[in-house]
Enzyme design. Structure first.
Site, PDB file in Angstrom:
ATOM      1  N   GLY A 218      37.284  39.278  43.376  1.00  0.00           N
ATOM      2  CA  GLY A 218      36.362  39.979  42.494  1.00  0.00           C
ATOM      3  C   GLY A 218      36.237  41.435  42.903  1.00  0.00           C
ATOM      4  O   GLY A 218      37.186  42.071  43.374  1.00  0.00           O
ATOM      5  N   SER A 219      35.030  41.967  42.767  1.00  0.00           N
ATOM      6  CA  SER A 219      34.845  43.416  42.876  1.00  0.00           C
ATOM      7  C   SER A 219      34.963  43.981  44.285  1.00  0.00           C
ATOM      8  O   SER A 219      35.034  45.205  44.446  1.00  0.00           O
ATOM      9  CB  SER A 219      33.491  43.810  42.283  1.00  0.00           C
ATOM     10  OG  SER A 219      33.497  43.600  40.880  1.00  0.00           O
TER      11      SER A 219
END
Length: 492
Positions: A218-219
């Site tokens: 993810g981020s």
């Protein structure tokens, strides 16, 4: 001598030659291979007859030791460290062999390593009982306990690294297991315990920190994408990027949205620094499309992606998609989705490299190896794997990560009186069990502190949001875990 006798003597001579040749082949040429074969019960019994060395945490807390046993096997392995340390120490079993540190430095612990040759020679001359070397790990009890307490019963993993040396300060994987169950000398009991652990759907035997089924990051992967942009020389933290509510992706009808459902800034624009601070998907997706082919992949490789490591336990290589990517795949990969897969150790390595002025160091779990007389057999030094980013880029990333914690998605990682640099991540998982429904996202947080004099870099993943489930986010769920680990290291 008549002809039949001559022929018989030739046959007998050939049989003797084959017998001697076969014995020589087995006893000399294949000796090492047969000794190392886990099915060789003689080798195992010989090792179990030795006083295997202890494994200790930093500071001397005993995590694994051998105690005398009654019966044909002289010693049994016990684990005072228990479940909290199980994935670091591993287990040493009469049935299933060794895992973890028990396996990775097994020859040192058993006393058969080349480094202990002269010690073994002295034991042979003096008639002294052979003994293995003691292994002191780099893991800090305070950090390990903080990580375990903060994770609680949630599935996931925590890794903490000292940026200036690469020493692993904490390694926790949940759920864990009791290694004493697998080191019992009752083989039936061991088999029952092992079968129960293998059948457990939560996979307690898997060390999630360094292997198993790797995670989408993810981020937190946006740190790699931001580094690629800054290293290109075409971007600065102030560079303005597109930041609409939804980024239209070529070759697909599915757009890339922001979690908030809103634009990241006025006029659908946002600076690179602010994009990292608020974790703007559309800005980083556009970066993935705009950066030259291979730029993000090369940057990931510079941080260690694609590299299998032994620390000395084996670490599965993290991965970024190979080859030329279509724009939609490039955008999704740039925010840590699609086919990007990581270990928590890799995320901690990335953050530690930023903290150490851009230098990537080899993580290391062993601090020292000592023989029975306390002489140092091994004293590992920091090993530089390469430069991940320039010192200037590392400084820019640090300042951007400080904004994440000061006034962005990572405020839950704030420590009073200490500047913290961090990045949150919430990774979509998709349908893993085939029931047609997406699972709850993984919650990530990675950080280092103090930002101006880093003592610890940490990565945390909480699987499927842990207790928060679908309401989880990296900033709310994983950041408090990271904060407690960093505090434990800083306050020790």
């Amino acid at each position: 001598m008549n002809t039949p006798l001559r022929r018989l003597s030739v046959v007998v001579a050939l049989l003797f030659a084959l017998l001697l040749g076969g014995a020589t082949w087995v006893q000399f040429a294949r000796a090492g291979e047969l000794d190392d074969d886990p099915r060789n019960s003689r080798t195992l019994l010989d090792e179990l007859g030795r006083d295997r060395g202890t494994i200790t945490a930093a500071g001397g807390e005993i995590l694994a030791e051998s105690v005398e046993a009654d019966g044909p096997i002289a010693y049994r392995r016990t684990y005072p460290g228990g479940q909290e340390w199980a994935h670091a120490t591993g287990f040493y079993s009469v049935v299933y062999g060794a895992t973890g540190i028990e396996d990775a430095v097994g020859p040192l612990l058993s006393g058969t390593a080349d480094e202990l040759f002269y010690r073994r020679l002295a034991d042979l001359v003096t008639g002294r009982q052979p003994a293995g070397a003691d292994v002191e790990l780099t893991l800090l009890p305070e950090a390990q306990q903080a990580a375990q307490d903060a994770l609680g019963d949630q599935k996931g993993a925590v890794v903490a690294i000292e940026p200036s040396t690469g020493k692993v300060l904490a390694m926790v994987s949940n759920p864990g297991y009791d290694p004493d169950e697998l080191s019992s000398l009752d083989t039936e009991e061991v088999r029952d315990a092992y079968a129960r652990l293998v059948d457990d759907p939560d996979d307690p035997l898997v060390n999630r920190a360094v292997g198993g089924d790797l995670y989408p990051p993810g981020s937190v992967f946006k740190l790699v994408t931001a580094a690629a942009a800054l290293e290109s020389g075409d971007y600065t933290p102030q560079t303005v990027l597109p930041g609409p509510a939804v980024l239209d992706l070529p070759l697909t009808d599915v757009g890339l949205p922001n979690v908030s459902g809103e634009a990241c800034g006025p006029g659908d624009e946002v600076s690179l620094a602010d994009a990292l601070r608020i974790s703007c998907n559309t800005a980083f997706g556009s970066l993935g499309i705009e950066l030259p082919d291979g730029a993000v992949a090369d940057q990931a490789a510079d941080f260690g992606y694609g590299r299998s490591l032994d620390i000395p336990v084996p670490v599965t290589a993290s991965s970024y998609p190979d080859g030329e990517l279509t724009p939609d795949v490039a955008a999704q990969s740039a925010i840590g989705q699609r086919d990007v897969r990581v270990t928590p150790l890799q995320v901690a390595m990335t953050t530690a490299a930023i903290a150490d002025d851009g230098v990537l160091l080899q993580p290391q779990m062993v601090d020292a190896v000592r023989a029975e007389d306390l002489s140092v057999v091994e004293d590992p030094s920091p090993v530089e794997l390469g430069r991940a980013v320039s010192e200037e880029t590392a400084e820019q990333l640090t300042q951007m990560m400080e904004l994440v914690v000061e006034d962005g998605t990572g405020t839950a990682a704030q420590i009073s009186g200490v500047d913290v640099a961090g990045k949150s991540g919430t990774a979509e998982v998709g349908d893993q069990d085939g029931d047609g429904e997406a699972e709850d996202p993984h919650a990530w947080f990675t950080a280092f502190a103090p930002a101006d004099d880093p003592q610890v870099a940490v990565a945390v993943v909480v699987e499927n949001g842990g207790d928060a489930g679908s309401e989880a986010s990296g900033g709310r769920t994983a950041a408090p875990v990271a904060r407690q680990v960093m505090e434990a290291v800083i306050d020790r």
